[in-house]
Design an enzyme around this catalytic site. Structure first.
Site, PDB file in Angstrom:
ATOM      1  N   TYR A  25      25.837 -39.021 -26.906  1.00  0.00           N
ATOM      2  CA  TYR A  25      24.682 -39.720 -26.330  1.00  0.00           C
ATOM      3  C   TYR A  25      23.724 -38.716 -25.686  1.00  0.00           C
ATOM      4  O   TYR A  25      22.508 -38.800 -25.832  1.00  0.00           O
ATOM      5  CB  TYR A  25      25.179 -40.748 -25.303  1.00  0.00           C
ATOM      6  CG  TYR A  25      24.112 -41.328 -24.413  1.00  0.00           C
ATOM      7  CD1 TYR A  25      23.043 -42.052 -24.946  1.00  0.00           C
ATOM      8  CD2 TYR A  25      24.165 -41.169 -23.021  1.00  0.00           C
ATOM      9  CE1 TYR A  25      22.065 -42.593 -24.108  1.00  0.00           C
ATOM     10  CE2 TYR A  25      23.197 -41.705 -22.189  1.00  0.00           C
ATOM     11  CZ  TYR A  25      22.149 -42.415 -22.737  1.00  0.00           C
ATOM     12  OH  TYR A  25      21.180 -42.933 -21.918  1.00  0.00           O
ATOM     13  N   SER A 107      17.532 -42.913 -12.630  1.00  0.00           N
ATOM     14  CA  SER A 107      17.007 -43.709 -13.742  1.00  0.00           C
ATOM     15  C   SER A 107      17.192 -45.200 -13.483  1.00  0.00           C
ATOM     16  O   SER A 107      18.173 -45.609 -12.857  1.00  0.00           O
ATOM     17  CB  SER A 107      17.764 -43.318 -15.012  1.00  0.00           C
ATOM     18  OG  SER A 107      17.618 -44.292 -16.012  1.00  0.00           O
ATOM     19  N   GLN A 128      12.933 -43.597 -11.121  1.00  0.00           N
ATOM     20  CA  GLN A 128      12.229 -43.699 -12.418  1.00  0.00           C
ATOM     21  C   GLN A 128      12.253 -45.140 -12.916  1.00  0.00           C
ATOM     22  O   GLN A 128      13.293 -45.794 -12.899  1.00  0.00           O
ATOM     23  CB  GLN A 128      12.911 -42.794 -13.449  1.00  0.00           C
ATOM     24  CG  GLN A 128      12.351 -42.919 -14.858  1.00  0.00           C
ATOM     25  CD  GLN A 128      13.170 -43.843 -15.759  1.00  0.00           C
ATOM     26  OE1 GLN A 128      14.361 -43.981 -15.583  1.00  0.00           O
ATOM     27  NE2 GLN A 128      12.517 -44.483 -16.722  1.00  0.00           N
ATOM     28  N   THR A 156       8.055 -43.697 -16.725  1.00  0.00           N
ATOM     29  CA  THR A 156       8.264 -43.103 -18.055  1.00  0.00           C
ATOM     30  C   THR A 156       7.423 -43.863 -19.067  1.00  0.00           C
ATOM     31  O   THR A 156       7.588 -45.075 -19.235  1.00  0.00           O
ATOM     32  CB  THR A 156       9.760 -43.151 -18.417  1.00  0.00           C
ATOM     33  OG1 THR A 156      10.459 -42.381 -17.432  1.00  0.00           O
ATOM     34  CG2 THR A 156      10.016 -42.558 -19.790  1.00  0.00           C
ATOM     35  N   ARG A 165      18.515 -42.847 -32.695  1.00  0.00           N
ATOM     36  CA  ARG A 165      19.471 -41.731 -32.604  1.00  0.00           C
ATOM     37  C   ARG A 165      20.700 -42.127 -33.409  1.00  0.00           C
ATOM     38  O   ARG A 165      21.436 -43.043 -33.041  1.00  0.00           O
ATOM     39  CB  ARG A 165      19.814 -41.465 -31.146  1.00  0.00           C
ATOM     40  CG  ARG A 165      18.537 -41.132 -30.352  1.00  0.00           C
ATOM     41  CD  ARG A 165      18.657 -41.406 -28.879  1.00  0.00           C
ATOM     42  NE  ARG A 165      17.352 -41.626 -28.281  1.00  0.00           N
ATOM     43  CZ  ARG A 165      17.161 -42.221 -27.117  1.00  0.00           C
ATOM     44  NH1 ARG A 165      18.184 -42.644 -26.417  1.00  0.00           N
ATOM     45  NH2 ARG A 165      15.940 -42.387 -26.642  1.00  0.00           N
ATOM     46  N   LYS A 252       5.652 -39.655 -16.719  1.00  0.00           N
ATOM     47  CA  LYS A 252       6.535 -38.788 -17.496  1.00  0.00           C
ATOM     48  C   LYS A 252       6.503 -39.193 -18.972  1.00  0.00           C
ATOM     49  O   LYS A 252       6.695 -40.364 -19.302  1.00  0.00           O
ATOM     50  CB  LYS A 252       7.954 -38.908 -16.950  1.00  0.00           C
ATOM     51  CG  LYS A 252       9.013 -38.219 -17.787  1.00  0.00           C
ATOM     52  CD  LYS A 252      10.359 -38.274 -17.077  1.00  0.00           C
ATOM     53  CE  LYS A 252      11.473 -37.761 -17.938  1.00  0.00           C
ATOM     54  NZ  LYS A 252      11.835 -38.653 -19.043  1.00  0.00           N
ATOM     55  N   HIS A 276      10.729 -36.471 -24.023  1.00  0.00           N
ATOM     56  CA  HIS A 276      11.979 -37.188 -23.736  1.00  0.00           C
ATOM     57  C   HIS A 276      13.186 -36.408 -24.269  1.00  0.00           C
ATOM     58  O   HIS A 276      14.165 -36.981 -24.756  1.00  0.00           O
ATOM     59  CB  HIS A 276      11.919 -38.589 -24.382  1.00  0.00           C
ATOM     60  CG  HIS A 276      12.579 -39.674 -23.567  1.00  0.00           C
ATOM     61  ND1 HIS A 276      11.884 -40.524 -22.751  1.00  0.00           N
ATOM     62  CD2 HIS A 276      13.885 -40.040 -23.455  1.00  0.00           C
ATOM     63  CE1 HIS A 276      12.720 -41.384 -22.184  1.00  0.00           C
ATOM     64  NE2 HIS A 276      13.936 -41.101 -22.588  1.00  0.00           N
ATOM     65  N   ARG A 279      14.190 -37.138 -27.935  1.00  0.00           N
ATOM     66  CA  ARG A 279      14.917 -38.384 -28.224  1.00  0.00           C
ATOM     67  C   ARG A 279      14.006 -39.487 -28.733  1.00  0.00           C
ATOM     68  O   ARG A 279      14.457 -40.563 -29.069  1.00  0.00           O
ATOM     69  CB  ARG A 279      15.624 -38.854 -26.939  1.00  0.00           C
ATOM     70  CG  ARG A 279      16.643 -37.867 -26.458  1.00  0.00           C
ATOM     71  CD  ARG A 279      17.045 -38.128 -25.025  1.00  0.00           C
ATOM     72  NE  ARG A 279      17.953 -39.245 -24.836  1.00  0.00           N
ATOM     73  CZ  ARG A 279      19.249 -39.201 -25.082  1.00  0.00           C
ATOM     74  NH1 ARG A 279      19.787 -38.105 -25.552  1.00  0.00           N
ATOM     75  NH2 ARG A 279      20.027 -40.243 -24.863  1.00  0.00           N
TER      76      ARG A 279
HETATM   77  C1  LIG Z   1      21.448 -38.667 -22.068  1.00  0.00           C
HETATM   78  C2  LIG Z   1      20.013 -38.785 -21.680  1.00  0.00           C
HETATM   79  C3  LIG Z   1      19.573 -39.965 -21.079  1.00  0.00           C
HETATM   80  C4  LIG Z   1      18.241 -40.065 -20.667  1.00  0.00           C
HETATM   81  N1  LIG Z   1      17.837 -41.189 -19.995  1.00  0.00           N
HETATM   82  C5  LIG Z   1      16.568 -41.260 -19.520  1.00  0.00           C
HETATM   83  C6  LIG Z   1      16.173 -42.351 -18.717  1.00  0.00           C
HETATM   84  O1  LIG Z   1      16.946 -43.249 -18.411  1.00  0.00           O
HETATM   85  N2  LIG Z   1      14.882 -42.365 -18.297  1.00  0.00           N
HETATM   86  C7  LIG Z   1      13.985 -41.372 -18.611  1.00  0.00           C
HETATM   87  O2  LIG Z   1      12.830 -41.434 -18.206  1.00  0.00           O
HETATM   88  N3  LIG Z   1      14.360 -40.328 -19.337  1.00  0.00           N
HETATM   89  C8  LIG Z   1      15.625 -40.232 -19.804  1.00  0.00           C
HETATM   90  N4  LIG Z   1      16.012 -39.138 -20.509  1.00  0.00           N
HETATM   91  C9  LIG Z   1      15.070 -38.025 -20.723  1.00  0.00           C
HETATM   92  C10 LIG Z   1      15.143 -37.036 -19.557  1.00  0.00           C
HETATM   93  O3  LIG Z   1      14.594 -37.577 -18.392  1.00  0.00           O
HETATM   94  C11 LIG Z   1      14.382 -35.752 -19.881  1.00  0.00           C
HETATM   95  O4  LIG Z   1      13.080 -36.056 -20.275  1.00  0.00           O
HETATM   96  C12 LIG Z   1      15.065 -34.910 -20.940  1.00  0.00           C
HETATM   97  O5  LIG Z   1      16.448 -34.924 -20.783  1.00  0.00           O
HETATM   98  C13 LIG Z   1      14.550 -33.480 -20.874  1.00  0.00           C
HETATM   99  O6  LIG Z   1      15.102 -32.696 -21.860  1.00  0.00           O
HETATM  100  P1  LIG Z   1      16.381 -31.731 -21.650  1.00  0.00           P
HETATM  101  O7  LIG Z   1      17.561 -32.635 -21.627  1.00  0.00           O
HETATM  102  O8  LIG Z   1      16.330 -30.880 -22.859  1.00  0.00           O
HETATM  103  O9  LIG Z   1      16.188 -31.014 -20.350  1.00  0.00           O
HETATM  104  C14 LIG Z   1      17.340 -39.005 -20.925  1.00  0.00           C
HETATM  105  C15 LIG Z   1      17.799 -37.833 -21.523  1.00  0.00           C
HETATM  106  C16 LIG Z   1      19.123 -37.715 -21.890  1.00  0.00           C
HETATM  107  C17 LIG Z   1      19.594 -36.431 -22.514  1.00  0.00           C
END
Ligand SMILES: Cc1cc2nc3c(=O)[nH]c(=O)nc-3n(C[C@H](O)[C@H](O)[C@H](O)COP(=O)(O)O)c2cc1C
Length: 387
Positions: A25, A107, A128, A156, A165, A252, A276, A279
């Site tokens: 995940y 989050s 967030q 966000t 994914r 964001k 993100h 993702r």
């Molecule tokens: C497992 C996972 C869950 C995430 N869940 C959220 C979330 O709930 N809300 C959000 O705004 N971003 C979410 N993100 C994005 C992160 O806030 C962030 O933008 C991202 O992880 C940055 O990239 P990096 O993991 O390479 O540092 C998630 C990222 C990951 C890896």
């Protein structure tokens, strides 16, 4: 206790300790994962300028993000389901961040609720929100974050619908999870993780179950999440959310200079240049490659932060030298949390800090605020290869 010198060490321990469905995940991007990979590999294209015989004594990485003092310009990014990576994961990460002196962002899709994290920490954290349809739920979420004394709201804006994914679908990672025979067999091998999980009551989305209309128990979560996100989001709606919050607002998920200009118009205090973590839109350029053009467009008008792909203090330095005032790290601290709980998040922050501080010194800088393009060597077409 293994010797941990880099974030990759924590990733390896994390992978062994946590069930595959939760590791996957985190460690995945959408579709082909091109953007996910390039988020990190593009940092490697940027080189550093070595300077010598500069007084390196008395260095500082202290800075300010949206007016708040931080030990280094790094915040923990909002990451859903932290409480599945390690029991009570949000509380552990928030505590490690508070001790280190950097913001933790909770989050909406967390396991521990806002109230729960607030009652286990002593400093304000950031909250967030996703841009959901249900006004009543959103307003209550804002009120709850205010009551918990959250010191900034992160909205966000890059997830109106979800990027696909593949791994999550194959692993049955949904809300609630649909366990496959393979994932059950894998869960059974993760004994220390499982024993910790059995000892906590926090196993469902704490901000949602019992708060959102019709979600009284975890079984109704699936239908709620399918309906809750707002595909018709527009800038007027973002402005409405901005106006509901009377503190600093950080948008964001901005990856384009036109959107960055709009963010200023709706009154955001800061933006996070982000895809993100690769993702959402696979095929989008990495955040670090988009940063220079966004800086050129709005850098003198709004505070710019960056995330996606940061795995070292050197990456942080490169983002700051290209003009970002702050950064967020996602996976870099999730690895630590999954590997060793609160200690692991602390370790992640220490590793990042040490790398940032030492690199700064070797570049001939004493204050993180003085970093600039003069510290970097960029390929000639770094900003222009894709137009
Ligand atoms: C497992 C996972 C869950 C995430 N869940 C959220 C979330 O709930 N809300 C959000 O705004 N971003 C979410 N993100 C994005 C992160 O806030 C962030 O933008 C991202 O992880 C940055 O990239 P990096 O993991 O390479 O540092 C998630 C990222 C990951 C890896």
């Amino acid at each position: 206790m293994p010797v941990i010198t880099e974030i990759e060490d924590l990733r390896r321990i994390y992978r062994r300790r946590v069930p595959k469905m939760f590791y996957d995940y985190a460690e995945s991007g959408s579709w082909t994962e091109q953007t996910f990979r390039e988020n990190s590999s593009d940092f490697d294209e940027i080189r550093l300028r070595q300077r010598i015989a500069v007084d390196m004594a008395g260095r500082t990485t202290a800075s300010q993000l949206v007016g708040q003092d931080v030990a280094m310009p790094v915040a923990l990014a909002p990451v859903g389901l932290l409480g599945m990576q390690s029991a009570d994961g949000e509380i552990k990460a928030a505590r490690a961040a508070e001790k280190f002196g950097v913001p933790f962002t909770l989050s909406t899709m967390s396991i521990c609720s806002i109230e729960d994290v607030a009652s286990h920490t002593s400093k304000p954290f950031w909250f967030q929100v996703y841009t959901l349809k249900d006004d009543d739920f959103m307003k209550r979420l804002f009120d709850r974050a205010k009551e918990a004394k959250c010191s900034a709201l992160v909205i966000t804006v890059d997830l109106q619908i979800m990027g696909q994914r593949h791994k999550d679908l194959k692993n049955g990672l949904s809300a609630p999870p649909k366990l496959t025979p393979a994932s059950i067999a894998n869960l059974a091998t993760k004994v220390p993780w499982g024993l910790e999980m059995l000892q906590t009551k926090r196993r469902f989305f704490g901000n949602i179950v019992g708060h959102a209309k019709g979600v009284k128990d975890p079984s109704s979560l699936g239908s709620w999440t399918a309906e809750a996100f707002d595909p018709s989001l527009d800038w007027a709606r973002i402005k409405q959310f901005r106006d509901w919050w009377d503190g600093p607002v950080i948008l964001k998920g901005i990856l384009d200079e036109e959107d960055a200009k709009q963010a200023i118009k709706v009154g955001a205090d800061a933006i996070v240049v982000s895809n993100h973590g690769g993702r959402q839109l696979d095929g989008a350029l990495s955040s670090i490659r988009m940063l220079p053009r966004i800086m050129d467009a709005v850098g003198d008008k709004i505070e710019v932060h960056l995330d996606s792909g940061i795995r070292s203090g050197q990456d942080i330095l490169k983002a700051l030298a290209l003009g970002a005032k702050g950064t967020m790290v996602g996976r870099a601290f999730v690895y630590g949390l999954g590997a060793m709980g609160q200690e692991g998040v602390k370790k992640s922050l220490e590793v990042l800090h040490k790398e940032l501080d030492t690199t700064m010194a070797l570049c001939g800088e004493r204050d993180v605020k003085n970093l600039g393009r003069h510290n970097l060597l960029l390929p000639e077409d770094f900003e222009t290869r894709w137009r």
